[in-house]
Structures are given as structure tokens and as C-alpha cells.
Design a protein around this motif. Structure first.
Motif, PDB file in Angstrom:
ATOM      1  N   TYR A 143       0.944  -1.325   0.078  1.00 25.41           N
ATOM      2  CA  TYR A 143      -0.048  -0.158  -0.025  1.00 25.41           C
ATOM      3  C   TYR A 143       1.011   1.251   0.025  1.00 25.41           C
ATOM      4  CZ  TYR A 143      -4.784  -1.648   0.326  1.00 25.41           C
ATOM      5  OH  TYR A 143      -5.981  -2.252   0.178  1.00 25.41           O
ATOM      6  N   ARG A 144       2.003   1.284   0.997  1.00 26.34           N
ATOM      7  CA  ARG A 144       2.770   2.384   0.493  1.00 26.34           C
ATOM      8  C   ARG A 144       3.438   2.747  -0.795  1.00 26.34           C
ATOM      9  NH1 ARG A 144       8.012   3.673   1.264  1.00 26.34           N
ATOM     10  NH2 ARG A 144       8.734   1.497   1.086  1.00 26.34           N
ATOM     11  N   LYS A 145       3.831   1.707  -1.420  1.00 26.86           N
ATOM     12  CA  LYS A 145       4.708   1.914  -2.583  1.00 26.86           C
ATOM     13  C   LYS A 145       3.582   2.275  -3.706  1.00 26.86           C
ATOM     14  CE  LYS A 145       8.982  -0.605  -1.750  1.00 26.86           C
ATOM     15  NZ  LYS A 145       9.956  -1.854  -2.208  1.00 26.86           N
ATOM     16  N   SER A 146       2.716   1.405  -4.021  1.00 25.99           N
ATOM     17  CA  SER A 146       1.679   1.356  -4.983  1.00 25.99           C
ATOM     18  C   SER A 146       0.785   2.379  -4.886  1.00 25.99           C
ATOM     19  CB  SER A 146       1.367  -0.078  -5.493  1.00 25.99           C
ATOM     20  OG  SER A 146       0.542  -0.442  -4.392  1.00 25.99           O
ATOM     21  N   ARG A 147       0.007   2.563  -3.860  1.00 20.56           N
ATOM     22  CA  ARG A 147      -1.207   3.328  -3.583  1.00 20.56           C
ATOM     23  C   ARG A 147      -0.845   4.681  -2.634  1.00 20.56           C
ATOM     24  NH1 ARG A 147      -5.749  -1.418  -2.755  1.00 20.56           N
ATOM     25  NH2 ARG A 147      -4.578  -3.008  -3.966  1.00 20.56           N
ATOM     26  N   GLY A 148       0.384   4.818  -2.225  1.00 18.95           N
ATOM     27  CA  GLY A 148       0.524   5.934  -1.299  1.00 18.95           C
ATOM     28  C   GLY A 148      -0.214   5.969  -0.059  1.00 18.95           C
ATOM     29  N   ILE A 149      -0.595   4.999   0.366  1.00 17.89           N
ATOM     30  CA  ILE A 149      -1.301   4.909   1.628  1.00 17.89           C
ATOM     31  C   ILE A 149      -0.575   4.288   2.718  1.00 17.89           C
ATOM     32  CG2 ILE A 149      -3.428   3.967   2.670  1.00 17.89           C
ATOM     33  CD1 ILE A 149      -4.696   3.964   0.156  1.00 17.89           C
ATOM     34  N   ASP A 150      -0.372   4.914   3.704  1.00 23.26           N
ATOM     35  CA  ASP A 150       0.269   4.512   5.106  1.00 23.26           C
ATOM     36  C   ASP A 150      -0.497   3.721   5.885  1.00 23.26           C
ATOM     37  OD1 ASP A 150       2.362   3.860   6.991  1.00 23.26           O
ATOM     38  OD2 ASP A 150       2.922   6.016   7.548  1.00 23.26           O
ATOM     39  N   LEU A 151      -0.248   2.376   6.145  1.00 18.77           N
ATOM     40  CA  LEU A 151      -1.165   1.472   7.058  1.00 18.77           C
ATOM     41  C   LEU A 151      -0.389   1.188   8.351  1.00 18.77           C
ATOM     42  CD1 LEU A 151      -2.704  -0.994   4.693  1.00 18.77           C
ATOM     43  CD2 LEU A 151      -3.602   1.052   5.416  1.00 18.77           C
ATOM     44  N   GLU A 152       0.862   2.018   8.331  1.00 16.51           N
ATOM     45  CA  GLU A 152       1.709   1.505   9.778  1.00 16.51           C
ATOM     46  C   GLU A 152       0.978   1.844  11.094  1.00 16.51           C
ATOM     47  OE1 GLU A 152       4.461  -0.580  11.086  1.00 16.51           O
ATOM     48  OE2 GLU A 152       4.772  -0.067   9.039  1.00 16.51           O
ATOM     49  N   ASN A 153       0.731   1.105  11.954  1.00 16.31           N
ATOM     50  CA  ASN A 153      -0.133   1.253  13.214  1.00 16.31           C
ATOM     51  C   ASN A 153      -1.464   1.602  12.814  1.00 16.31           C
ATOM     52  OD1 ASN A 153       2.554   0.678  14.444  1.00 16.31           O
ATOM     53  ND2 ASN A 153       3.208   3.132  13.950  1.00 16.31           N
ATOM     54  N   ARG A 154      -2.133   1.212  11.894  1.00  8.23           N
ATOM     55  CA  ARG A 154      -3.449   1.346  11.615  1.00  8.23           C
ATOM     56  C   ARG A 154      -4.017   0.224  11.581  1.00  8.23           C
ATOM     57  NH1 ARG A 154      -3.937   5.484   6.733  1.00  8.23           N
ATOM     58  NH2 ARG A 154      -6.026   5.888   7.524  1.00  8.23           N
ATOM     59  N   SER A 155      -5.273  -0.095  12.155  1.00  5.75           N
ATOM     60  CA  SER A 155      -6.266  -1.305  11.714  1.00  5.75           C
ATOM     61  C   SER A 155      -6.822  -1.034  10.568  1.00  5.75           C
ATOM     62  CB  SER A 155      -7.198  -1.254  13.186  1.00  5.75           C
ATOM     63  OG  SER A 155      -7.684  -2.737  13.090  1.00  5.75           O
ATOM     64  N   VAL A 156      -7.046  -2.390   9.908  1.00  2.00           N
ATOM     65  CA  VAL A 156      -7.770  -2.220   8.590  1.00  2.00           C
ATOM     66  C   VAL A 156      -9.156  -2.785   8.584  1.00  2.00           C
ATOM     67  CG1 VAL A 156      -7.403  -2.969   6.094  1.00  2.00           C
ATOM     68  CG2 VAL A 156      -5.368  -2.389   7.163  1.00  2.00           C
ATOM     69  N   HIS A 157      -9.925  -2.210   8.116  1.00  2.00           N
ATOM     70  CA  HIS A 157     -11.232  -2.755   8.004  1.00  2.00           C
ATOM     71  C   HIS A 157     -11.877  -2.953   6.765  1.00  2.00           C
ATOM     72  CE1 HIS A 157     -11.309  -2.003  12.524  1.00  2.00           C
ATOM     73  NE2 HIS A 157     -11.069  -0.881  12.386  1.00  2.00           N
ATOM     74  N   THR A 158     -12.968  -3.426   6.691  1.00  2.00           N
ATOM     75  CA  THR A 158     -13.612  -3.637   5.318  1.00  2.00           C
ATOM     76  C   THR A 158     -15.121  -3.410   5.477  1.00  2.00           C
ATOM     77  OG1 THR A 158     -12.173  -5.404   4.914  1.00  2.00           O
ATOM     78  CG2 THR A 158     -14.129  -5.408   3.457  1.00  2.00           C
ATOM     79  N   VAL A 159     -15.618  -2.847   4.471  1.00  2.00           N
ATOM     80  CA  VAL A 159     -17.313  -2.528   4.254  1.00  2.00           C
ATOM     81  C   VAL A 159     -17.430  -3.314   2.929  1.00  2.00           C
ATOM     82  CG1 VAL A 159     -19.105  -1.052   4.051  1.00  2.00           C
ATOM     83  CG2 VAL A 159     -17.488  -0.517   5.711  1.00  2.00           C
ATOM     84  N   VAL A 160     -18.492  -4.313   2.975  1.00  2.00           N
ATOM     85  CA  VAL A 160     -18.935  -5.013   1.834  1.00  2.00           C
ATOM     86  C   VAL A 160     -20.227  -4.513   1.268  1.00  2.00           C
ATOM     87  CG1 VAL A 160     -19.306  -7.333   0.985  1.00  2.00           C
ATOM     88  CG2 VAL A 160     -17.702  -6.995   2.847  1.00  2.00           C
ATOM     89  N   CYS A 161     -20.321  -3.900   0.240  1.00  2.00           N
ATOM     90  CA  CYS A 161     -21.489  -3.323  -0.526  1.00  2.00           C
ATOM     91  C   CYS A 161     -21.998  -4.236  -1.498  1.00  2.00           C
ATOM     92  CB  CYS A 161     -21.326  -1.888  -0.991  1.00  2.00           C
ATOM     93  SG  CYS A 161     -22.625  -1.379  -1.709  1.00  2.00           S
ATOM     94  N   PRO A 162     -23.065  -5.077  -1.559  1.00  2.00           N
ATOM     95  CA  PRO A 162     -23.462  -5.954  -2.331  1.00  2.00           C
ATOM     96  C   PRO A 162     -24.486  -5.288  -3.384  1.00  2.00           C
ATOM     97  CG  PRO A 162     -23.921  -6.971  -0.370  1.00  2.00           C
ATOM     98  CD  PRO A 162     -23.519  -5.336  -0.270  1.00  2.00           C
TER      99      PRO A 162
END
Length: 327
Positions: free
Chosen positions: A184-203
Motif C-alpha cells: 500500500y505504501r509503494k503502489s497506492r501511497g497509503i500508510d497503514l503502519e500502526n493502523r487497523s484495516v477494516h472492510t465494508v462490503v456493499c453487495p
């Protein structure tokens, strides 16, 4: 062109349209037209396993969005749009009745239970409506141009989306590995360090059929009506409230539980995340999810995705504020 040749080509066109490929191509192009604005990634057809050893099932598209990135002080929330397409011949209409309980269900928020974040499913706002209660519907029926009645298209689409949404309960509640952070840091420019990652699913069930809700009129009014506007209203988007079947409940509490437990050693979480916690998490999901499904006319898909991303941003901000107040 000879008459026989014209008839032959007419059948070929009909076959191509009924295959659903032109509708899927239209969806693909619409997604591509807004992908840069909303950090959309089109993963194509999404496969999921219903039973071990059997061929997988699928829905037509899985689209992820990284647009809900509110900065380092916030948990990261990724949206997974699951899209099933249903092509219908000209003059086909889908009629829905209002949801009798007026219960809109819950956004399918998958909390990362392995890495404690700042928000969880309890603080993520429930029963929040993007479309409003007047666009909340329950049962639906398909009426073809010749008056024939069908229910399989709507029912099967929701059924497939239910299992596809539930299949996200295996890896997503526990994911945050160094390789993901670096990607994520290299390809998308998003820093996930020390952050929890959640998901929202939209059918989403996408169709080219007309989408309508029946007005609150008497049977005699429908019998005497001379045009569709007297008995129904047209819409670009509806929120369909669905209730869990026994099959979905078993799928989550048995098959997905097995998948999640098998993933723990590979994530280095076997000792840190006991089986009881995983089971508890899945039972929470089986109580509330999946229950919200959006029925969208194909041409309205881009505007719906834009509105939905803005909606999830607001819910995320609200959830953080609620978590801050209770901490």
C-alpha cells in the motif's frame, strides 16, 4: 440482406444480449470512467467456494475502493463492491413492495479483530440509510413485456451476493501483514503502519430492467389502472432488505469458521487469537449480516458509487467520534 439471414442475425443478437456480456461490458466501462477519482480497482469476476471440493461459484465483479482514507489518526476502511449483473429483455420491469418492518439492516462492516483499532462494529453506525426509508424495499417480482411473471432473477442475484459477501469473513477480520503495509505504501501511497484495516462490503444487483416500487393502492385500483404510473414509481436505486437463510447461517458459522481458523497459523496469530474469539466474531456477523443489498439501474451505477463512498466516509468519521467519547 435476405430474410433468412436477417432472422439468423436477429437470433444471434438476442443470444449475445441474453448472455449478459454486453451488460457486464457496460458496467466495466462505467467503473473505468470513475476509477481514478475514487481509487477503484476492478478485480473482475469474484469466485468463492460454497463447499469444499466443489466447483466455485461467483459474482460478476469485485471492485475495491481505497477512497475512505481519512489519515493516520483514523483506522483504514476499504470498500468492497460486489456486483452481480442481470440482463433483461426490453420492457421487463422489476416491481418491489416496501419493506414491511421498515428495518433497513446493517452495513456489512467487518472489524479487524486481530489488531485492535480505534473503531469496531459496535461504534460503526447501524441502521443508517443512504437512500432513505422511502426507497427501502422487501420482496420483488419480475414482469416481462408479455406479462409473464418470474422471481428467479432477483432471488438468485441476492442469493449469490449473500454468499459472496459472507465469503469475506475468512481473511479480512485478521489481515495486516508487513507485505500488505509495504504494498500500500509503494503502489497506492497509503500508510497503514500502526493502523487497523477494516472492510465494508456493499453487495449490488445491477440490471437494465426498469426498477419500480408499488404504490400503496388497492387491488381494485391496479385492476382499473390504465398506465404504470397509477400503480408504481420508477427509481434508479433501491435498498433491498434481505433476511438470512439457514444456508447462509451454516455457511458463516461452519465453512467460514473453518477457513478463518485455518488461516490463523499463516498469519502468525494462532496463539494470540483463540478459537473462541473467532467464533464469537462470526456469530455477531451471522446475527446482523449480510442484510443490505442495493438494486441499481446500470446507468445510475457511477453516481451511486460516488454517493456510497461519501456515505461510508461520514459513517467512519461518526464511528471514530463515538469511539473517542467512550474511550
Amino acid at each position: 440482406m435476405k430474410e433468412s439471414e436477417g432472422t439468423h442475425w436477429s437470433k444471434i443478437k438476442e443470444g449475445i444480449l441474453k448472455s449478459g456480456l454486453p451488460l457486464e461490458l457496460a458496467v466495466c466501462n462505467l467503473i473505468d470512467s470513475i476509477s481514478n477519482r475514487f481509487r477503484l480497482i476492478n478485480h473482475g469476476e469474484y469466485f468463492f467456494e460454497l463447499k469444499e471440493g466443489e466447483p466455485p461459484s461467483s459474482v460478476d465483479f469485485k471492485i475495491t475502493s481505497d477512497a475512505v482514507d481519512l489519515g493516520q489518526d483514523f483506522d483504514f476502511v476499504q470498500i468492497h463492491f460486489l456486483i452481480e449483473c442481470k440482463y433483461r429483455t426490453r420492457n421487463t420491469r422489476w416491481f418491489f413492495v416496501p419493506e414491511p418492518t421498515m428495518d433497513s439492516g446493517d452495513e456489512f462492516f467487518i472489524e479487524n479483530i486481530a489488531f485492535k483499532g480505534k473503531i469496531g462494529w459496535k461504534s460503526f453506525s447501524r441502521h443508517a440509510d443512504l437512500l432513505g426509508r422511502n426507497l427501502l424495499v422487501g420482496k420483488g417480482v419480475e414482469i416481462a413485456g408479455n406479462g409473464k411473471r418470474y422471481s428467479e432473477g432477483i432471488r438468485d442475484g441476492i442469493y449469490q451476493l449473500s454468499f459472496a459477501a459472507a465469503s469475506h469473513l475468512s481473511i479480512h477480520p485478521i489481515i495486516r501483514v508487513p507485505e500488505l503495509v509495504e504494498t500500500y505504501r509503494k503502489s497506492r501511497g497509503i500508510d497503514l503502519e500502526n493502523r487497523s484495516v477494516h472492510t465494508v462490503v456493499c453487495p449490488i444487483l445491477v440490471t437494465n430492467a426498469e426498477v419500480l416500487t408499488l404504490k400503496n393502492v388497492d387491488i381494485s385500483d391496479i385492476e382499473q389502472s390504465k398506465e404504470i404510473e397509477e400503480m408504481a414509481e420508477r427509481h434508479d436505486a433501491l435498498l433491498h432488505r434481505s433476511y438470512q437463510s439457514p444456508q447462509i447461517r451454516r455457511y458463516i458459522t461452519q465453512f467460514m469458521l473453518k477457513e478463518t481458523l485455518e488461516s490463523l497459523p499463516y498469519m502468525g496469530l494462532w496463539s494470540a487469537l483463540p478459537k473462541e474469539r473467532v467464533e464469537s466474531n462470526l456469530w455477531q456477523h451471522v446475527t446482523f449480516h449480510p442484510s443490505r443489498f442495493f438494486v441499481i439501474k446500470v446507468e445510475a451505477l457511477p453516481s451511486f458509487i460516488e454517493s456510497y463512498i461519501a456515505f461510508i466516509k461520514k459513517l467512519t468519521e461518526f464511528a471514530h467520534e463515538q469511539a473517542r467519547k467512550t474511550s
